[in-house]
Design a protein around this motif. Sequence first.
Motif, PDB file in Angstrom:
ATOM      1  N   GLU A 137       0.743  -1.124  -0.135  1.00  0.00           N
ATOM      2  CA  GLU A 137       0.120  -0.183   0.042  1.00  0.00           C
ATOM      3  C   GLU A 137       0.837   1.194  -0.040  1.00  0.00           C
ATOM      4  N   GLU A 138       2.068   1.375   0.841  1.00  0.00           N
ATOM      5  CA  GLU A 138       2.792   2.374   0.811  1.00  0.00           C
ATOM      6  C   GLU A 138       3.321   2.657  -0.469  1.00  0.00           C
ATOM      7  N   ALA A 139       3.686   1.548  -1.189  1.00  0.00           N
ATOM      8  CA  ALA A 139       4.651   1.730  -2.385  1.00  0.00           C
ATOM      9  C   ALA A 139       3.461   2.275  -3.437  1.00  0.00           C
ATOM     10  N   ALA A 140       2.214   1.734  -3.320  1.00  0.00           N
ATOM     11  CA  ALA A 140       1.163   2.182  -4.256  1.00  0.00           C
ATOM     12  C   ALA A 140       1.004   3.575  -4.322  1.00  0.00           C
ATOM     13  N   ASN A 141       1.311   4.243  -3.084  1.00  0.00           N
ATOM     14  CA  ASN A 141       0.964   5.753  -2.807  1.00  0.00           C
ATOM     15  C   ASN A 141       2.034   6.563  -3.317  1.00  0.00           C
ATOM     16  N   LEU A 142       3.221   5.958  -3.813  1.00  0.00           N
ATOM     17  CA  LEU A 142       4.504   6.536  -3.966  1.00  0.00           C
ATOM     18  C   LEU A 142       3.884   7.289  -5.280  1.00  0.00           C
ATOM     19  N   PRO A 143       4.471   8.526  -5.729  1.00  0.00           N
ATOM     20  CA  PRO A 143       4.194   9.166  -6.923  1.00  0.00           C
ATOM     21  C   PRO A 143       4.721   8.209  -8.207  1.00  0.00           C
ATOM     22  N   ASN A 144       3.993   8.406  -9.422  1.00  0.00           N
ATOM     23  CA  ASN A 144       4.308   7.533 -10.557  1.00  0.00           C
ATOM     24  C   ASN A 144       5.434   8.306 -11.095  1.00  0.00           C
ATOM     25  N   GLN A 145       6.805   7.955 -10.951  1.00  0.00           N
ATOM     26  CA  GLN A 145       7.866   8.770 -11.505  1.00  0.00           C
ATOM     27  C   GLN A 145       7.841   9.025 -13.217  1.00  0.00           C
ATOM     28  N   ARG A 146       7.348   7.988 -13.776  1.00  0.00           N
ATOM     29  CA  ARG A 146       7.396   7.777 -15.164  1.00  0.00           C
ATOM     30  C   ARG A 146       6.462   8.834 -15.893  1.00  0.00           C
ATOM     31  N   GLU A 147       5.008   8.829 -15.108  1.00  0.00           N
ATOM     32  CA  GLU A 147       4.103   9.737 -15.554  1.00  0.00           C
ATOM     33  C   GLU A 147       4.435  11.263 -15.326  1.00  0.00           C
ATOM     34  N   LEU A 148       5.221  11.482 -14.049  1.00  0.00           N
ATOM     35  CA  LEU A 148       5.397  12.923 -13.657  1.00  0.00           C
ATOM     36  C   LEU A 148       6.511  13.154 -14.651  1.00  0.00           C
ATOM     37  N   GLU A 149       7.641  12.483 -15.025  1.00  0.00           N
ATOM     38  CA  GLU A 149       8.711  12.863 -15.850  1.00  0.00           C
ATOM     39  C   GLU A 149       8.145  13.351 -17.338  1.00  0.00           C
ATOM     40  N   ARG A 150       7.044  12.290 -17.847  1.00  0.00           N
ATOM     41  CA  ARG A 150       6.523  12.414 -19.010  1.00  0.00           C
ATOM     42  C   ARG A 150       5.696  14.025 -19.028  1.00  0.00           C
ATOM     43  N   THR A 151       5.177  14.134 -18.007  1.00  0.00           N
ATOM     44  CA  THR A 151       4.246  15.381 -17.770  1.00  0.00           C
ATOM     45  C   THR A 151       5.253  16.855 -17.767  1.00  0.00           C
ATOM     46  N   ARG A 152       6.424  16.627 -17.077  1.00  0.00           N
ATOM     47  CA  ARG A 152       7.321  17.823 -17.107  1.00  0.00           C
ATOM     48  C   ARG A 152       8.074  18.037 -18.474  1.00  0.00           C
ATOM     49  N   MET A 153       8.269  16.851 -19.155  1.00  0.00           N
ATOM     50  CA  MET A 153       8.903  17.007 -20.625  1.00  0.00           C
ATOM     51  C   MET A 153       8.113  17.765 -21.459  1.00  0.00           C
ATOM     52  N   LYS A 154       6.669  17.334 -21.392  1.00  0.00           N
ATOM     53  CA  LYS A 154       6.050  18.097 -22.447  1.00  0.00           C
ATOM     54  C   LYS A 154       5.889  19.400 -22.177  1.00  0.00           C
ATOM     55  N   GLU A 155       5.768  19.818 -20.935  1.00  0.00           N
ATOM     56  CA  GLU A 155       5.473  21.451 -20.765  1.00  0.00           C
ATOM     57  C   GLU A 155       6.957  21.825 -20.994  1.00  0.00           C
ATOM     58  N   LEU A 156       8.085  21.265 -21.031  1.00  0.00           N
ATOM     59  CA  LEU A 156       9.465  21.845 -21.622  1.00  0.00           C
ATOM     60  C   LEU A 156       9.432  21.963 -23.109  1.00  0.00           C
ATOM     61  N   PHE A 157       8.831  20.859 -23.632  1.00  0.00           N
ATOM     62  CA  PHE A 157       8.722  20.955 -25.258  1.00  0.00           C
ATOM     63  C   PHE A 157       8.064  22.218 -25.682  1.00  0.00           C
ATOM     64  N   ASP A 158       6.864  22.505 -25.084  1.00  0.00           N
ATOM     65  CA  ASP A 158       6.300  23.858 -25.424  1.00  0.00           C
ATOM     66  C   ASP A 158       7.082  24.925 -25.254  1.00  0.00           C
ATOM     67  N   ARG A 159       7.726  25.008 -24.010  1.00  0.00           N
ATOM     68  CA  ARG A 159       8.605  26.230 -23.840  1.00  0.00           C
ATOM     69  C   ARG A 159       9.822  26.386 -24.727  1.00  0.00           C
ATOM     70  N   TYR A 160      10.382  25.461 -25.310  1.00  0.00           N
ATOM     71  CA  TYR A 160      11.472  25.357 -26.186  1.00  0.00           C
ATOM     72  C   TYR A 160      10.850  25.112 -27.636  1.00  0.00           C
ATOM     73  N   GLY A 161       9.809  24.940 -27.808  1.00  0.00           N
ATOM     74  CA  GLY A 161       9.402  24.891 -29.475  1.00  0.00           C
ATOM     75  C   GLY A 161       9.773  23.448 -29.946  1.00  0.00           C
ATOM     76  N   LEU A 162       9.618  22.632 -29.318  1.00  0.00           N
ATOM     77  CA  LEU A 162      10.134  21.154 -29.813  1.00  0.00           C
ATOM     78  C   LEU A 162       9.108  20.183 -29.621  1.00  0.00           C
ATOM     79  N   GLN A 163       9.264  19.159 -30.756  1.00  0.00           N
ATOM     80  CA  GLN A 163       8.475  17.979 -30.527  1.00  0.00           C
ATOM     81  C   GLN A 163       9.442  16.623 -30.683  1.00  0.00           C
ATOM     82  N   GLU A 164       8.941  15.813 -30.011  1.00  0.00           N
ATOM     83  CA  GLU A 164       9.646  14.499 -29.843  1.00  0.00           C
ATOM     84  C   GLU A 164       9.626  13.423 -30.807  1.00  0.00           C
ATOM     85  N   LYS A 165      10.680  12.929 -31.181  1.00  0.00           N
ATOM     86  CA  LYS A 165      10.763  11.708 -31.987  1.00  0.00           C
ATOM     87  C   LYS A 165      11.224  10.611 -31.219  1.00  0.00           C
ATOM     88  N   GLU A 166      10.383   9.718 -31.005  1.00  0.00           N
ATOM     89  CA  GLU A 166      10.735   8.598 -29.991  1.00  0.00           C
ATOM     90  C   GLU A 166      11.677   7.656 -30.610  1.00  0.00           C
TER      91      GLU A 166
END
Length: 311
Positions: A137-166
Amino acid sequence: MEAPESLEALQARHRKEQRDLVARVTQKKKSATKKTRKGVNDECERLELALKERQAQELAALSGENEGQEEVPEEDESPDNDVEKTLEDMSISEPSPSTPANTANSQNGFKKKPNRAKARLARRAAEQEALAAQAAEEAANLPNQRELERTRMKELFDRYGLQEKEIRADGHCLYAAVADQMTVARLDLKPKILPQINGQDTALPDYKVVRHAAAGYIAQTPDDFVPFMEEPLDDYLRKIKDTGEWGGHLELAALSKAYGVTINVLHADGTVNKILPEGAQTEGDAKEIWLGYYKHGFGLGEHYNSLRKIP
């Protein structure tokens, strides 16, 4: 001969093994991708089942060793309680015609003594399950680092005018991302700075050409790189050219100088690491390429994607 493990020591070890497994399983599931999730879940189930079976066997083995030995009173049992329980255990029971077990026990005139060791084992097992559930239960309540990282990167793409090529996460991601950036910027994959890549090398896939460019530049300027290596130069170069070994800052530095470009590496915390080529002092002195660095977003661990400028 080594002394057998006590019940308390066995239970303590089992609790630690369960906590460790919960943490390991949680990390595996958080790092899984859509393609690998089923395999990861199956692996986690096998690990959990194997641990439960082994621990059950160890508990059963220890219980068998203690069979017939004198019961050791629990810490919270007082001498008076022991006397009362002994008298109760030795009391004569009334025969019960409807219960065969009672009839058999009454032949000797005594009630069957309860197995207090098994009761303690059952109670300890329940406590271990509760601890494992709490840790999950404690582990499940930890923040999802993967989703958090994805969200922050998308915000930075908008700031720098970038689009991602996976880029495929296969160990070649740094070199494949650089190759994609060079192609989009219409830059030649043949290094501008020695060593030059021969015709055979240029017939390789683009990411392989970039690998050879990095290895070649390091081989020509070893004094700039050897102090940062933890293995012999020849072994290091072989891994760059002929294996799927991951690349890092050393390889990016070599590629920046070999191609004469500034390499910008964008991190989820907003940091942009700028790696300048030989002779460049400030931004704008050389053409730029952009890479996105991920620490949590892909199953293999650290990863680079190509970041293209939005037209």
